[in-house]
Design an enzyme around this catalytic site. Structure first.
Site, PDB file in Angstrom:
ATOM      1  CE  LYS A 159      -8.135  -3.828   7.152  1.00 23.01           C
ATOM      2  NZ  LYS A 159      -7.365  -4.241   5.193  1.00 23.01           N
ATOM      3  CE  LYS A 171      -6.197   2.349   3.001  1.00 19.06           C
ATOM      4  NZ  LYS A 171      -5.415   2.003   1.053  1.00 19.06           N
ATOM      5  CE  LYS A 223      -1.666  -1.282   9.020  1.00 14.32           C
ATOM      6  NZ  LYS A 223      -2.024  -2.000   8.267  1.00 14.32           N
TER       7      LYS A 223
HETATM    8  P1  TYM Z   1      -3.534  -1.752   1.502  1.00 16.09           P
HETATM    9  O1  TYM Z   1      -4.191  -0.386   0.526  1.00 16.09           O
HETATM   10  O2  TYM Z   1      -4.196  -1.830   2.762  1.00 16.09           O
HETATM   11  O3  TYM Z   1      -2.389  -0.525   1.599  1.00 16.09           O
HETATM   12  C1  TYM Z   1      -1.268  -0.573   0.216  1.00 16.09           C
HETATM   13  C2  TYM Z   1       0.331  -0.662   0.389  1.00 16.09           C
HETATM   14  O4  TYM Z   1       0.654   0.411   1.641  1.00 16.09           O
HETATM   15  C3  TYM Z   1       1.623  -0.336   2.395  1.00 16.09           C
HETATM   16  N1  TYM Z   1       1.338   0.281   3.485  1.00 16.09           N
HETATM   17  C4  TYM Z   1       2.092   0.491   4.817  1.00 16.09           C
HETATM   18  N2  TYM Z   1       4.002   0.472   4.512  1.00 16.09           N
HETATM   19  C5  TYM Z   1       4.318   0.852   5.260  1.00 16.09           C
HETATM   20  N3  TYM Z   1       3.627   1.445   6.588  1.00 16.09           N
HETATM   21  C6  TYM Z   1       2.582   1.421   7.154  1.00 16.09           C
HETATM   22  N4  TYM Z   1       1.892   1.772   7.917  1.00 16.09           N
HETATM   23  C7  TYM Z   1       1.648   1.064   6.023  1.00 16.09           C
HETATM   24  N5  TYM Z   1      -0.009   1.171   5.794  1.00 16.09           N
HETATM   25  C8  TYM Z   1       0.150   0.358   4.174  1.00 16.09           C
HETATM   26  C9  TYM Z   1       0.794  -1.848   2.306  1.00 16.09           C
HETATM   27  O5  TYM Z   1       1.295  -2.935   2.763  1.00 16.09           O
HETATM   28  C10 TYM Z   1       0.544  -1.677   0.856  1.00 16.09           C
HETATM   29  O6  TYM Z   1       1.876  -2.481   0.545  1.00 16.09           O
HETATM   30  N6  TYM Z   1      -4.383  -6.293   0.710  1.00 16.09           N
HETATM   31  C11 TYM Z   1      -2.998  -4.921  -0.035  1.00 16.09           C
HETATM   32  C12 TYM Z   1      -3.994  -4.513  -1.267  1.00 16.09           C
HETATM   33  C13 TYM Z   1      -3.540  -5.754  -2.566  1.00 16.09           C
HETATM   34  C14 TYM Z   1      -2.420  -6.086  -3.415  1.00 16.09           C
HETATM   35  C15 TYM Z   1      -2.608  -7.417  -3.856  1.00 16.09           C
HETATM   36  C16 TYM Z   1      -0.937  -5.599  -2.470  1.00 16.09           C
HETATM   37  C17 TYM Z   1      -4.844  -6.729  -2.646  1.00 16.09           C
HETATM   38  N7  TYM Z   1      -4.197  -7.305  -4.142  1.00 16.09           N
HETATM   39  C18 TYM Z   1      -1.532  -8.396  -4.836  1.00 16.09           C
HETATM   40  C19 TYM Z   1       0.161  -6.610  -3.543  1.00 16.09           C
HETATM   41  C20 TYM Z   1      -0.004  -7.722  -4.316  1.00 16.09           C
HETATM   42  C21 TYM Z   1      -3.728  -3.617   0.559  1.00 16.09           C
HETATM   43  O7  TYM Z   1      -5.012  -3.466   1.615  1.00 16.09           O
HETATM   44  O8  TYM Z   1      -3.138  -2.538   1.081  1.00 16.09           O
END
Ligand code: TYM
Length: 333
Positions: free
Chosen positions: A114, A201, A198
């Protein structure tokens, strides 16, 4: 056995099929199991690690909550709230930051991706982002954390932080060491334009992803234009090696149809991609359009969404507020 589930999604707009298949679909299954206590958080503090537009952020927070509900999470059963409403997350993050070695953070691959080439310009928030994530999880004594594959390293760090805190402060088992819940298959959905990247967004090409607010025409068009290769579809998994686009489309089809890759290969082996694409567009539309319509309906009902988020925050505060007080006591405040 009853599980305490915690997971979060960033309100950064364009929630997509990767978020759905990698995470939200599993949230719904966990929500539906009566024994589980689930908390699903709109992680708005994480979102501001990169610059956000104020009005857009407000809308995205509501839209993420709407997506949870539209996908099937029941706000009467699970807690849905936004992170910035519960102060303990930021407070816990600070305390955990003070006992986390920088060396552990330096290993985080997502920061490197990132931050890009100019690391000096990335925010400190982006760097310590995984510690805030650890705070989110540990404040609720979560036993299981459903996420996509890309969050695996962050969850390993959360486990290390919990163990170090317990050891440093001689408080065995105070912070619970959580288990990641990452589906063995289809936990990493790839871009429709590049099977090695991947689905994300932040990809500038909207054709690279199916958004959860896309219309049927958009879904059909994006699947039609998805990259494939020139060989026919194989009938065994080994033959998908070095064919990332084929593997991705077949994986998406399997995941959305709740069937194994093996079964999908039996169904489409020897056929052309156009056959798979027609079926895939159809099943995606049948699953995504009702969600998309419901999101659009819910985001017009700001009062309802704000009430869900406020009620959720009050419930979350009860749990996290107690834990943070215990943490302070242990530290010596
Ligand atoms: P975020 O907002 O980037 O993504 C949310 C969830 O979607 C999953 N994800 C994917 N899974 C499969 N293929 C993909 N291409 C893909 N893109 C996104 C992510 O793995 C995630 O589960 N750091 C986390 C948010 C967070 C969190 C937490 C998660 C903050 N605190 C505590 C669990 C527990 C994140 O950026 O997710």
């Amino acid at each position: 056995m009853s599980k305490k589930i915690f997971s979060g999604v960033q309100p950064t707009g364009n929630l997509h099929l990767g978020n759905y298949l990698g995470a939200i679909k599993n949230f719904v299954e966990l929500n539906n199991d009566k024994q589980n206590e689930c908390i699903f958080c709109v992680v708005d503090l994480h979102a501001i690690t990169v610059k956000q537009d104020k009005d857009q952020l407000k809308n995205n927070i509501r839209e993420t909550a709407a997506t949870f509900i539209a996908s099937g999470i029941d706000p009467n059963k699970s807690i849905i709230f936004n992170q910035s409403k519960v102060y303990a997350h930021a407070e816990g993050s600070w305390m955990l930051s003070c006992m986390t070695p920088m060396g552990w953070l330096n290993r985080m691959t997502q920061f490197k991706e990132k931050a890009g080439k100019d690391k000096e310009k990335a925010s400190v928030g982006l760097y310590i982002y995984p510690i805030l994530m650890a705070s989110d999880i540990l404040l609720y004594d979560a036993t299981h954390v459903p996420v996509g594959e890309d969050q695996k390293q962050h969850l390993e760090l959360t486990r290390d932080i919990a163990q170090k805190f317990n050891k440093d402060f001689n408080c065995k088992d105070f912070l619970k060491v959580p288990e990641p819940l990452i589906k063995k298959n289809f936990s990493r959905i790839m871009s429709l334009k590049n099977g090695l990247k991947k689905m994300s967004k932040s990809d500038p090409s909207d054709l690279s992803r199916i958004n959860l607010t896309d219309s049927e025409d958009e879904i059909i068009n994006k699947i039609k234009k998805a990259k494939t290769d020139s060989l026919p579809i194989p009938n065994e998994e080994q033959k998908l090696k070095d064919r990332p686009e084929a593997e991705n489309l077949l994986g998406i089809y399997s995941s959305i149809s709740n069937q194994s890759l093996d079964k999908t290969l039996k169904e489409f082996g020897g056929k052309n991609f156009s056959d798979l694409k027609n079926e895939l567009a159809e099943i995606l539309s049948s699953k995504i359009i009702p969600i998309s319509n419901e999101i659009k309906r819910l985001i017009n009902d700001e009062k309802y969404l704000d009430k869900i988020l406020l009620d959720g925050a009050n419930k979350a505060e009860q749990i996290a507020g107690k834990k943070i007080e215990e943490m302070k006591e242990i530290i010596g405040f």
